[in-house]
Design a protein around this motif. Sequence first.
Motif, PDB file in Angstrom:
ATOM      1  N   PHE A 172       0.841  -1.093   0.246  1.00 46.84           N
ATOM      2  CA  PHE A 172       0.528  -0.067  -0.878  1.00 46.84           C
ATOM      3  C   PHE A 172       1.300   0.998   0.019  1.00 46.84           C
ATOM      4  O   PHE A 172       1.898   1.248   0.351  1.00 46.84           O
ATOM      5  N   ASN A 173       0.792   2.355  -0.458  1.00 52.03           N
ATOM      6  CA  ASN A 173       1.189   3.470  -0.053  1.00 52.03           C
ATOM      7  C   ASN A 173       1.970   3.530  -0.936  1.00 52.03           C
ATOM      8  O   ASN A 173       2.986   3.516  -0.511  1.00 52.03           O
ATOM      9  N   LEU A 174       1.899   4.518  -2.381  1.00 47.03           N
ATOM     10  CA  LEU A 174       3.102   5.260  -3.141  1.00 47.03           C
ATOM     11  C   LEU A 174       3.386   6.399  -2.659  1.00 47.03           C
ATOM     12  O   LEU A 174       2.758   7.055  -2.160  1.00 47.03           O
ATOM     13  N   LYS A 175       4.514   5.648  -3.008  1.00 47.76           N
ATOM     14  CA  LYS A 175       5.417   7.403  -2.372  1.00 47.76           C
ATOM     15  C   LYS A 175       6.718   7.328  -3.065  1.00 47.76           C
ATOM     16  O   LYS A 175       7.568   6.488  -3.503  1.00 47.76           O
ATOM     17  N   ASN A 176       7.300   8.767  -2.909  1.00 48.13           N
ATOM     18  CA  ASN A 176       9.144   9.146  -3.249  1.00 48.13           C
ATOM     19  C   ASN A 176       9.117   8.501  -4.270  1.00 48.13           C
ATOM     20  O   ASN A 176      10.071   7.890  -4.930  1.00 48.13           O
ATOM     21  N   VAL A 177       8.805   9.594  -5.314  1.00 51.27           N
ATOM     22  CA  VAL A 177       8.690   8.959  -6.892  1.00 51.27           C
ATOM     23  C   VAL A 177       9.441   9.294  -7.067  1.00 51.27           C
ATOM     24  O   VAL A 177       9.914  11.162  -6.624  1.00 51.27           O
ATOM     25  N   HIS A 178      10.307   9.802  -8.138  1.00 50.89           N
ATOM     26  CA  HIS A 178      11.843  10.134  -8.598  1.00 50.89           C
ATOM     27  C   HIS A 178      11.854  10.185 -10.007  1.00 50.89           C
ATOM     28  O   HIS A 178      11.304   8.945 -10.319  1.00 50.89           O
ATOM     29  N   TYR A 179      12.650  11.318 -10.494  1.00 51.45           N
ATOM     30  CA  TYR A 179      12.912  10.357 -12.070  1.00 51.45           C
ATOM     31  C   TYR A 179      14.483  10.666 -12.440  1.00 51.45           C
ATOM     32  O   TYR A 179      14.812  11.907 -11.688  1.00 51.45           O
ATOM     33  N   ALA A 180      14.794  10.638 -13.531  1.00 54.58           N
ATOM     34  CA  ALA A 180      16.360  10.607 -13.568  1.00 54.58           C
ATOM     35  C   ALA A 180      16.657  10.180 -15.054  1.00 54.58           C
ATOM     36  O   ALA A 180      15.841   9.074 -15.640  1.00 54.58           O
ATOM     37  N   LEU A 181      17.030  11.663 -16.023  1.00 58.04           N
ATOM     38  CA  LEU A 181      17.379  11.402 -17.351  1.00 58.04           C
ATOM     39  C   LEU A 181      18.006  10.855 -17.525  1.00 58.04           C
ATOM     40  O   LEU A 181      18.956  10.461 -16.989  1.00 58.04           O
ATOM     41  N   VAL A 182      17.732   9.769 -18.933  1.00 54.37           N
ATOM     42  CA  VAL A 182      18.263   8.827 -19.275  1.00 54.37           C
ATOM     43  C   VAL A 182      19.707   9.738 -20.293  1.00 54.37           C
ATOM     44  O   VAL A 182      19.330  11.211 -20.870  1.00 54.37           O
ATOM     45  N   ILE A 183      20.648   9.118 -20.362  1.00 54.01           N
ATOM     46  CA  ILE A 183      22.008  10.313 -20.944  1.00 54.01           C
ATOM     47  C   ILE A 183      22.518   9.088 -21.793  1.00 54.01           C
ATOM     48  O   ILE A 183      22.995   8.174 -21.183  1.00 54.01           O
ATOM     49  N   ASN A 184      22.595   9.204 -23.028  1.00 54.32           N
ATOM     50  CA  ASN A 184      23.102   7.938 -23.621  1.00 54.32           C
ATOM     51  C   ASN A 184      24.485   9.216 -25.152  1.00 54.32           C
ATOM     52  O   ASN A 184      23.920   9.866 -25.532  1.00 54.32           O
ATOM     53  N   LYS A 185      25.110   8.657 -25.015  1.00 54.78           N
ATOM     54  CA  LYS A 185      26.635   9.129 -24.832  1.00 54.78           C
ATOM     55  C   LYS A 185      27.937   8.470 -25.818  1.00 54.78           C
ATOM     56  O   LYS A 185      28.235   7.270 -24.454  1.00 54.78           O
ATOM     57  N   ASP A 186      27.851   8.205 -26.158  1.00 57.73           N
ATOM     58  CA  ASP A 186      29.081   7.523 -27.711  1.00 57.73           C
ATOM     59  C   ASP A 186      28.690   5.844 -27.197  1.00 57.73           C
ATOM     60  O   ASP A 186      29.460   5.820 -26.779  1.00 57.73           O
ATOM     61  N   GLY A 187      27.556   5.781 -26.845  1.00 62.50           N
ATOM     62  CA  GLY A 187      26.869   4.408 -26.912  1.00 62.50           C
ATOM     63  C   GLY A 187      27.394   3.951 -25.677  1.00 62.50           C
ATOM     64  O   GLY A 187      26.272   2.863 -25.634  1.00 62.50           O
ATOM     65  N   ALA A 188      27.576   5.180 -24.874  1.00 62.54           N
ATOM     66  CA  ALA A 188      27.430   3.799 -23.268  1.00 62.54           C
ATOM     67  C   ALA A 188      25.948   4.619 -22.652  1.00 62.54           C
ATOM     68  O   ALA A 188      25.774   5.671 -22.428  1.00 62.54           O
TER      69      ALA A 188
END
Length: 200
Positions: free
Chosen positions: A9-25
């Motif tokens: 129960f109880n959704l919380k602590n939502v975060h997002y982290a941007l995807v970084i795609n550089k030189d194939g990594a």
Amino acid sequence: MPDANKVQFNLKNVHYALVINKDGAVSWGTPVHVPGAVTLTLEPQGNTEPFHADGITYYQSIANNGYSGDLEMARFPDKMLEDIWGFKMDETDKVLTEDANTEPRSFALLYQIDGDKNEDNYCLYNCSGTRPGIGGTTNTESKTPQTKSSTISAIPMANGKIMSRTTSDTPKAVKDNWYKNVYEKTINGEADNGTNDSSE
């Protein structure tokens, strides 16, 4: 061995982290907290294809295409609108403007769901989201907040990984650092190195 959860129960602590795609990594930016989590409902995506032989279903393949559904929040903060959907903030007037010529960014979605014994921390690695809608309702006898939603699609990375989740046996150090950096180990202990997304 800690007790496993029987219910959640109880959704919380939502975060997002941007995807970084550089030189194939592939890597991720620092997770950003999004306050005001209301609901998250994600359904599995993928077709079931039966193969018939000898008058029966001889073999059945099931494709795992990730998850899709809605993230409902009290409000999506300005920083998230800028980071993911490309809204532009005027430096002088501090007015936020939507720009149709900006491509949305992919992101990891991290969140917590509590249980009767332990919290479970989740990470969906390769997400995209529709822009939150615009709306409002006049006040009546009560002042009820109106929520906003984004339809989230979480697709597999190039290496097949979609989601990670802590368990009752996960060390405390891993849980304590869950929202500081995106968890990157695969099942064999190696780091991720690919995604289906090419955005930077």
